[in-house]
Scaffold this active site. Structure first.
Site, PDB file in Angstrom:
ATOM      1  N   GLU A 227      62.207  64.345  55.482  1.00 32.83           N
ATOM      2  CA  GLU A 227      62.476  65.590  56.194  1.00 32.83           C
ATOM      3  C   GLU A 227      62.732  66.673  55.150  1.00 32.83           C
ATOM      4  OE1 GLU A 227      65.669  65.368  59.103  1.00 32.83           O
ATOM      5  OE2 GLU A 227      65.457  63.199  59.164  1.00 32.83           O
ATOM      6  N   LYS A 229      64.961  69.474  53.402  1.00 33.53           N
ATOM      7  CA  LYS A 229      66.391  69.711  53.206  1.00 33.53           C
ATOM      8  C   LYS A 229      66.628  71.217  53.360  1.00 33.53           C
ATOM      9  CE  LYS A 229      70.312  68.593  50.254  1.00 33.53           C
ATOM     10  NZ  LYS A 229      71.042  69.806  50.636  1.00 33.53           N
ATOM     11  N   ARG A 234      75.676  71.711  56.864  1.00 27.69           N
ATOM     12  CA  ARG A 234      75.629  70.533  57.726  1.00 27.69           C
ATOM     13  C   ARG A 234      76.702  70.659  58.802  1.00 27.69           C
ATOM     14  NH1 ARG A 234      74.932  65.013  56.080  1.00 27.69           N
ATOM     15  NH2 ARG A 234      74.573  63.757  57.973  1.00 27.69           N
ATOM     16  N   ARG A 249      80.792  69.773  57.817  1.00 27.20           N
ATOM     17  CA  ARG A 249      80.638  68.422  57.278  1.00 27.20           C
ATOM     18  C   ARG A 249      81.970  67.788  56.910  1.00 27.20           C
ATOM     19  NH1 ARG A 249      77.282  67.998  52.040  1.00 27.20           N
ATOM     20  NH2 ARG A 249      78.423  66.041  51.836  1.00 27.20           N
ATOM     21  N   GLU A 274      71.682  70.932  60.966  1.00 25.73           N
ATOM     22  CA  GLU A 274      71.889  71.978  59.968  1.00 25.73           C
ATOM     23  C   GLU A 274      72.039  73.325  60.679  1.00 25.73           C
ATOM     24  OE1 GLU A 274      71.910  72.674  55.594  1.00 25.73           O
ATOM     25  OE2 GLU A 274      71.943  70.880  56.866  1.00 25.73           O
ATOM     26  N   LYS A 396      68.743  62.467  48.698  1.00 21.90           N
ATOM     27  CA  LYS A 396      68.401  63.887  48.696  1.00 21.90           C
ATOM     28  C   LYS A 396      67.642  64.169  47.405  1.00 21.90           C
ATOM     29  CE  LYS A 396      73.111  65.135  47.224  1.00 21.90           C
ATOM     30  NZ  LYS A 396      74.302  65.959  47.551  1.00 21.90           N
TER      31      LYS A 396
END
Length: 531
Positions: A227, A229, A234, A249, A274, A396
């Protein structure tokens, strides 16, 4: 627990660098302190305890009434920390012999005392305390503890002390209000686990590790999903019969800053995504989202000018069904079906990025900067949703950072262990007319040895002072690494850097050879064509 006991805990935590040693200190404290004081102290350590009436400005006015103004100015300039300066310089009134307050007494008094009487209340406490306890009191009431204890570390300490799984503690953590008496009763075996029922509580997020070359070489494409970023923050959306909440987050409730998202949460689910600002389907730079963050209220104009949306990644619960044990592919299918059926406004799905080889994926990642995207997320197709940062399940893969050579302009003391060092640096680049204009501020990336050298240089090369800020001679060039450059009306230069950090000190480079503003402007993403 008296304030002196809490002060001793804070001091030991500050001067105990090791994680295991901090855990042991916290466990000992949980075992020895009574309710409700241990819960109040826990809330203070984890940032859950806040007071609206006791502000730093009020503390400064209070100490100014007892201290020579010039002595106060010189002392504050030397020490660099408000609470520490007040603790050391405070002169108690003669004849005061009252016992120090407990944490519970402090909380109750601050919540029930009229605002106009708060300064006298705090002054009375300061008169009864020694310097260490005065420091703890001021840090407590102004919310600036900074002793290296995160909410996660505190929960791990509770788990080790009670022999209860940290995952079980995290499941109920946000469903129990401070001073956490039901939580402590359960952990001591004297009661049932707290039941959040349908309350909109925060569930611990699953986090990713940075992808290294060795990890990349071991990936089998068929086992992974990719996906984008996205460059926002978050968030977790929790909604049901018990209410609606939008969490950051770290578990901070940010609902008040995004009422349009709360209004769109007419469902019963827990979602991971997000938070972004988007206009006509295009994601705006992070600087636009920053205009909305950390606000307790937001105007209708702000909502129109900086419209918030959520790009959904994952689904943790559908109604009361816990989906976290399902593999990623199954959760993704559930999320897609739920989204198609529910169609919540201001929410879309983060698209999966197809790829058939690692080389293909690397090429896609190389194009992330041109698309103003941070990079890629890689998730194992069979991975459950696991709280925390479990290596090998999510990666990530961020794009490589940019760098620019900038000149040190201003310096300010840091906080906590760095309160005696000039460790926060504002830097700038040259404009065509020869003026140096600021483009950012950094306080990381250097070693302790470099910090000591910079602190000495700054003290010896100060040319002006603006409160706690020192302006310095133009003599230091930093190579600054950053993730993106964005237009900014808050900076005189018109540009700001995203996540700047000091890559190295360029002692070899004259300041005249630092980069110019045109170089930085050329790196700005999503720049209007008219510019």
């Amino acid at each position: 627990m008296s304030l002196p006991a809490f002060a001793e805990l804070l001091e030991r935590l500050v001067f105990t660098p090791g994680r295991n040693a901090k855990l042991a200190l916290l466990g000992q404290w949980f075992a020895q302190q009574p309710d409700p004081d241990r819960g109040i102290g826990l809330a203070a350590l984890t940032g859950e305890l806040t007071f609206t009436a006791a502000k730093p400005a009020m503390i400064r006015e209070l100490v100014a009434s007892r201290t020579d103004p010039e002595l106060w100015r010189l002392s504050y300039d030397y020490v660099g920390d408000l609470a520490e300066t007040v603790a050391l310089i405070w002169q108690p009134r003669a004849g005061v012999n009252a016992p120090p307050p407990t944490l519970a007494e402090v909380v109750e008094a601050l919540e029930t005392t009229p605002k106009a009487e708060i300064p006298a209340l705090i002054a009375g406490w300061l008169d009864t305390l020694d310097a260490g306890a005065r420091l703890a009191l001021i840090k407590l009431v102004t919310g600036g503890l900074r002793v290296g204890v995160s909410a996660r570390l505190a929960r791990v300490a509770l788990a080790e002390w009670s022999s209860q799984a940290v995952e079980e503690i995290e499941e109920v953590w946000h469903g129990v209000a401070q001073p956490y008496t039901p939580l402590f009763r359960w952990l001591e075996g004297q009661g049932a686990p707290p039941d959040p029922r349908d309350a909109p509580i925060f569930r611990p997020l699953m986090l990713a590790h940075p992808l290294e070359e060795a990890d990349l070489a071991a990936l089998r494409p068929g086992e992974w999903r990719a996906e984008w970023k996205w460059d926002g923050i978050r968030v977790q959306l929790t909604a049901g019969p018990g209410g609606k909440r939008l969490f950051s987050r770290g578990g901070e409730d940010i609902s008040a800053a995004f009422p349009e998202i709360i209004a769109a949460m007419d469902f019963h689910a827990v979602l991971d995504g997000e938070l972004l600002v988007a206009r006509d389907g295009a994601v705006a730079p992070f600087a636009d989202l920053q205009q909305r963050l950390n606000r307790k209220t937001v105007t209708a104009k702000m909502q129109r000018d900086h419209p918030a949306v959520v790009r959904l990644y994952d689904q943790l619960f559908e109604a009361q069904e816990d989906l976290r044990a399902l593999p990623f592919d199954a959760r993704r299918a559930r999320l897609e079906a739920w989204h198609a059926r529910t169609a919540p406004p201001r929410m879309d799905l983060s698209a999966l990025v197809p790829f058939d080889s690692i080389d293909t994926l690397a090429g896609i990642r190389d194009g992330a900067r041109a698309a103003s995207i941070e990079g890629l997320m890689l998730k194992r197709a069979d991975a459950p949703y696991v709280a925390g940062r479990v290596k090998g399940l999510w990666w990530k893969w961020k794009r490589d950072p940019l760098t620019v050579d900038a000149v040190l302009m201003y310096a300010q003391r840091g906080h906590g262990k760095r309160s005696s060092f000039y460790s926060d640096y504002t830097f700038g680049v040259w404009r065509e007319d020869g003026e140096l204009v600021p483009i950012g501020k950094a306080y990381s990336g250097y070693t302790d040895e470099e910090l000591g050298w910079l602190d000495r240089w700054i003290r010896n090369n100060t040319i002006n002072r603006f409160g706690p800020v020192r302006e310095v001679e133009r003599g230091i060039v930093f190579e600054v690494a950053f993730d993106a450059a964005q237009l900014s009306s808050r900076h005189k230069s018109g540009v700001a850097l995203r996540f700047p950090r000091i890559a190295r000190i360029r002692r070899d480079k004259p300041v005249e050879e630092a980069d110019n503003l045109a170089t930085v402007m050329a790196l700005v993403e999503n720049r209007p064509a008219a510019d």
